[in-house]
Design an enzyme around this catalytic site. Structure first.
Site, PDB file in Angstrom:
ATOM      1  CG  HIS A  72      65.484 -13.835  12.188  1.00  0.00           C
ATOM      2  ND1 HIS A  72      66.793 -14.332  10.805  1.00  0.00           N
ATOM      3  CD2 HIS A  72      66.601 -14.813  12.383  1.00  0.00           C
ATOM      4  CE1 HIS A  72      67.754 -14.671  11.281  1.00  0.00           C
ATOM      5  NE2 HIS A  72      67.865 -14.757  12.220  1.00  0.00           N
ATOM      6  CE1 TYR A 201      65.030 -13.689   0.174  1.00  0.00           C
ATOM      7  CE2 TYR A 201      64.910 -12.406   2.607  1.00  0.00           C
ATOM      8  CZ  TYR A 201      65.092 -13.003   1.482  1.00  0.00           C
ATOM      9  OH  TYR A 201      64.515 -14.564   2.867  1.00  0.00           O
ATOM     10  N   PRO A 293      62.133 -19.636  -4.426  1.00  0.00           N
ATOM     11  CG  PRO A 293      64.203 -20.495  -4.233  1.00  0.00           C
ATOM     12  CD  PRO A 293      63.613 -20.598  -4.915  1.00  0.00           C
ATOM     13  CE  LYS A 297      55.022 -16.107   2.082  1.00  0.00           C
ATOM     14  NZ  LYS A 297      56.103 -16.331   3.182  1.00  0.00           N
ATOM     15  CE1 TYR A 385      61.075 -12.776   3.109  1.00  0.00           C
ATOM     16  CE2 TYR A 385      60.897 -13.148   6.007  1.00  0.00           C
ATOM     17  CZ  TYR A 385      61.636 -13.657   4.384  1.00  0.00           C
ATOM     18  OH  TYR A 385      63.039 -14.454   4.835  1.00  0.00           O
TER      19      TYR A 385
HETATM   20  P1  RFL Z   1      58.998 -32.535  -1.092  1.00  0.00           P
HETATM   21  O1  RFL Z   1      59.859 -32.042  -0.138  1.00  0.00           O
HETATM   22  O2  RFL Z   1      59.302 -32.231  -2.418  1.00  0.00           O
HETATM   23  O3  RFL Z   1      58.247 -33.876  -0.985  1.00  0.00           O
HETATM   24  C1  RFL Z   1      57.430 -34.892  -1.728  1.00  0.00           C
HETATM   25  C2  RFL Z   1      58.124 -36.783  -1.429  1.00  0.00           C
HETATM   26  O4  RFL Z   1      57.653 -36.987  -1.793  1.00  0.00           O
HETATM   27  C3  RFL Z   1      58.273 -37.889  -2.561  1.00  0.00           C
HETATM   28  N1  RFL Z   1      57.986 -38.716  -3.697  1.00  0.00           N
HETATM   29  C4  RFL Z   1      56.920 -39.934  -3.647  1.00  0.00           C
HETATM   30  N2  RFL Z   1      56.462 -41.120  -3.186  1.00  0.00           N
HETATM   31  C5  RFL Z   1      56.244 -41.899  -3.312  1.00  0.00           C
HETATM   32  N3  RFL Z   1      55.917 -41.988  -4.693  1.00  0.00           N
HETATM   33  C6  RFL Z   1      55.978 -41.008  -5.453  1.00  0.00           C
HETATM   34  N4  RFL Z   1      55.569 -40.955  -7.095  1.00  0.00           N
HETATM   35  C7  RFL Z   1      56.497 -39.495  -5.029  1.00  0.00           C
HETATM   36  N5  RFL Z   1      57.435 -38.820  -6.102  1.00  0.00           N
HETATM   37  C8  RFL Z   1      58.022 -38.009  -4.363  1.00  0.00           C
HETATM   38  C9  RFL Z   1      59.562 -37.568  -2.648  1.00  0.00           C
HETATM   39  O5  RFL Z   1      60.664 -38.844  -2.484  1.00  0.00           O
HETATM   40  C10 RFL Z   1      59.564 -36.845  -1.424  1.00  0.00           C
HETATM   41  O6  RFL Z   1      59.991 -37.403  -0.011  1.00  0.00           O
HETATM   42  O7  RFL Z   1      57.164 -31.733  -0.935  1.00  0.00           O
HETATM   43  P2  RFL Z   1      56.150 -30.463   0.828  1.00  0.00           P
HETATM   44  O8  RFL Z   1      56.044 -32.389   1.776  1.00  0.00           O
HETATM   45  O9  RFL Z   1      54.868 -30.738  -0.589  1.00  0.00           O
HETATM   46  O10 RFL Z   1      57.517 -29.798   1.284  1.00  0.00           O
HETATM   47  C11 RFL Z   1      57.124 -29.234   0.001  1.00  0.00           C
HETATM   48  C12 RFL Z   1      58.294 -27.962   0.368  1.00  0.00           C
HETATM   49  O11 RFL Z   1      59.794 -29.337   0.054  1.00  0.00           O
HETATM   50  C13 RFL Z   1      58.924 -26.849  -0.449  1.00  0.00           C
HETATM   51  O12 RFL Z   1      57.584 -26.208  -0.895  1.00  0.00           O
HETATM   52  C14 RFL Z   1      60.189 -26.062   0.188  1.00  0.00           C
HETATM   53  O13 RFL Z   1      61.147 -26.888   0.132  1.00  0.00           O
HETATM   54  C15 RFL Z   1      60.778 -25.067  -0.637  1.00  0.00           C
HETATM   55  N6  RFL Z   1      62.028 -23.883  -0.252  1.00  0.00           N
HETATM   56  C16 RFL Z   1      61.724 -23.005   0.693  1.00  0.00           C
HETATM   57  N7  RFL Z   1      60.098 -22.722   1.581  1.00  0.00           N
HETATM   58  C17 RFL Z   1      59.463 -21.803   2.114  1.00  0.00           C
HETATM   59  O14 RFL Z   1      58.559 -22.786   3.063  1.00  0.00           O
HETATM   60  N8  RFL Z   1      60.551 -21.234   3.099  1.00  0.00           N
HETATM   61  C18 RFL Z   1      62.479 -21.369   2.362  1.00  0.00           C
HETATM   62  O15 RFL Z   1      62.837 -20.391   3.260  1.00  0.00           O
HETATM   63  C19 RFL Z   1      62.335 -22.195   1.239  1.00  0.00           C
HETATM   64  N9  RFL Z   1      63.179 -22.434   1.237  1.00  0.00           N
HETATM   65  C20 RFL Z   1      62.391 -24.749  -0.293  1.00  0.00           C
HETATM   66  C21 RFL Z   1      63.962 -23.386  -0.519  1.00  0.00           C
HETATM   67  C22 RFL Z   1      62.761 -24.803  -2.061  1.00  0.00           C
HETATM   68  C23 RFL Z   1      64.576 -24.566  -2.335  1.00  0.00           C
HETATM   69  N10 RFL Z   1      64.712 -25.906  -3.702  1.00  0.00           N
HETATM   70  C24 RFL Z   1      65.885 -26.797  -3.675  1.00  0.00           C
HETATM   71  C25 RFL Z   1      63.541 -26.150  -4.186  1.00  0.00           C
HETATM   72  C26 RFL Z   1      65.557 -22.841  -0.643  1.00  0.00           C
HETATM   73  C27 RFL Z   1      65.117 -24.109  -1.848  1.00  0.00           C
HETATM   74  C28 RFL Z   1      66.840 -23.722  -2.606  1.00  0.00           C
HETATM   75  C1  PHB Z   2      66.945 -20.712   2.791  1.00  0.00           C
HETATM   76  O1  PHB Z   2      68.041 -20.188   4.709  1.00  0.00           O
HETATM   77  O2  PHB Z   2      67.347 -21.941   2.613  1.00  0.00           O
HETATM   78  C2  PHB Z   2      66.111 -20.047   2.730  1.00  0.00           C
HETATM   79  C3  PHB Z   2      66.082 -18.712   3.344  1.00  0.00           C
HETATM   80  C4  PHB Z   2      65.284 -17.390   2.694  1.00  0.00           C
HETATM   81  C5  PHB Z   2      64.467 -17.627   1.464  1.00  0.00           C
HETATM   82  C6  PHB Z   2      64.997 -19.005   0.720  1.00  0.00           C
HETATM   83  C7  PHB Z   2      65.495 -20.193   1.292  1.00  0.00           C
HETATM   84  O3  PHB Z   2      63.825 -16.631   0.831  1.00  0.00           O
END
Ligand code: RFL
Ligand code: PHB
Length: 390
Positions: A72, A201, A293, A297, A385
């Site tokens: 994109h 957005y 989110p 980031k 971004y």
């Molecule tokens: P994770 O993915 O939470 O993984 C952590 C892992 O540790 C395990 N765990 C344990 N394991 C052993 N012992 C324990 N006591 C433990 N406790 C936990 C868990 O089961 C898991 O498997 O962290 P990590 O690896 O640091 O990754 C971070 C990302 O997952 C997170 O920052 C992103 O998903 C955030 N996020 C977004 N980030 C972006 O860069 N671009 C996006 O578009 C974006 N959209 C989002 C998002 C997060 C969202 N939610 C659900 C919070 C959209 C959403 C809706």
């Molecule tokens: C997504 O596609 O899940 C998504 C995209 C952009 C954002 C957050 C989540 O800023």
């Protein structure tokens, strides 16, 4: 048992670090609390910064992303039913990749098989000790309830916000900064074509909305909901009606709706804990910082942490040089705080706050108007971004 590195958490941070270290012939053990199926089914991020794309490519996990991901070169922002485009390509000659975190994690697990990296699932009761000694100890219960104990040089906390690693930094050393927002995001995944070929957005007086996607026939949409809402309260029909209200009519007139295949509510929070290192314990990703989110980031900050940390660990094992490990926390935090700032700014700009007064509403609209007209403001937006340099 002895391992050079024990990684707690098999999410994207933990598995990316495991892969980079395995490629450098460092032996790692990954301990994950959940099943592999559970980890691979979590629907989360969708937008990868260009640095993230290059990190994945460099480590042999870029080919499916390059085939199936979508580049994109801009994004749309809307308010008062008017939309405008921010062109990353024109403003700063950069772009992002739309490729789901679920896919990234799958690719990482597949690649790790080639290096025979041990990933133990359904691990419980992890205890870390001797963090200030030369060799530390990690004990845990395996899936059958059997107790194990591993000696290791480095313990890496990649266990997300609810993990246990962060709590091993003494409270007189650990300092946390937190802002909890008074709303969450209700997200829906549906097997329908995305409403637009770039993300939208939308700032709306009824609340924020986001139109995102995974591929030609998989859409991801979000709407801002009060913190108290439960997912069961939201039927698919109610969700689509509310989304259509908030998106600009150009989009809501053409949107294709369908049954949700996933629906969940995520709370919004900004959080940083400092430092990111204590003795032999190093923290990365969501275990030490969380962003709302809005700025896309979270995953990208996790990847930049892993960039700095992997360099430090490799330099330690290859050259006995500790310098990069000693500066890890400081260096990573400088970039983390910039991501925290941008995500907070974009959340504040785009959401409807419960007690928002007319003055604050005017400021939001003025800022959006400024952003729609100023090349300089668009450059600053684009730079953040697509991701600041490492
Ligand atoms: P994770 O993915 O939470 O993984 C952590 C892992 O540790 C395990 N765990 C344990 N394991 C052993 N012992 C324990 N006591 C433990 N406790 C936990 C868990 O089961 C898991 O498997 O962290 P990590 O690896 O640091 O990754 C971070 C990302 O997952 C997170 O920052 C992103 O998903 C955030 N996020 C977004 N980030 C972006 O860069 N671009 C996006 O578009 C974006 N959209 C989002 C998002 C997060 C969202 N939610 C659900 C919070 C959209 C959403 C809706
Ligand atoms: C997504 O596609 O899940 C998504 C995209 C952009 C954002 C957050 C989540 O800023």
């Amino acid at each position: 048992m002895h391992q050079q590195v024990v990684i707690i958490g098999g999410g994207p941070s933990g598995t990316l670090l495991a892969l980079i270290l395995a490629r450098a012939n460092i032996d790692v053990l990954v301990l994950e609390k959940k099943t592999k199926e559970y980890v691979l089914s979590r629907i989360r991020a969708g937008v990868l910064e260009w640095n993230t794309v290059e990190m994945l490519r460099k480590n042999g996990v870029g080919s499916r992303m390059d085939r199936e991901g979508h580049i994109h070169e801009g994004t749309l922002l809307s308010s008062l039913n008017k939309q405008f485009r921010i062109d990353f390509k024109n403003s700063i000659n950069k772009k992002v990749m739309v490729y789901g975190q679920t896919e990234v994690t799958f690719d990482l697990y597949e690649e790790l098989k080639k290096y025979n990296v041990k990933i133990l699932h359904e691990i419980d009761d992890i205890k870390i000790s001797d963090l200030k000694e030369k060799i530390s100890c990690v004990s845990f219960k395996d899936v059958k309830g059997k107790l194990h104990s591993v000696n290791t040089q480095f313990v890496i906390g990649c266990d997300g916000f609810h993990g246990i690693s962060r709590n091993h930094i003494p409270s007189n050393i650990l300092k946390s900064y937190e802002k909890v927002y008074p709303f969450g995001w209700l997200g829906v995944l549906s097997e329908t074509p995305p409403v637009n070929d770039e993300l939208i957005y939308a700032n709306h007086s009824r609340g924020f909305a986001l139109a995102s996607m995974r591929n030609e026939n998989l859409s991801r949409y979000y709407i801002q909901v009060p913190n108290t809402d439960k997912v069961e309260q939201w039927s698919d029909d109610n969700f689509w009606d509310e989304l259509k209200f908030r998106l600009p009519t150009e989009a809501s007139d053409t949107i294709v709706t369908g049954p949700s295949i996933e629906k969940s509510i995520a709370p919004l929070r900004s959080f940083v804990s400092e430092p990111m290192r204590y003795g032999n314990l190093y923290l990365a990703g969501d275990s030490t910082h969380i962003v709302p989110p809005t700025g896309a980031k979270g995953l990208n900050l996790a990847v930049s942490d892993i960039h700095y940390l992997s360099e430090g660990i490799i330099s330690f094992f290859e050259n006995k040089d500790q310098h990069l490990l000693e500066t890890y926390s400081e260096k990573a935090l400088l970039r983390v705080w910039k991501g925290i700032r941008f995500s907070w700014w974009m959340t504040t700009l785009m959401h409807n706050f419960p007690n928002q007064d007319e003055f604050e509403r005017k400021i939001q609209l003025t800022e959006l108007d400024y952003l729609s007209n100023s090349k300089e403001a668009q450059r600053a937006f684009s730079e953040n971004y697509v991701g600041l340099p490492y």
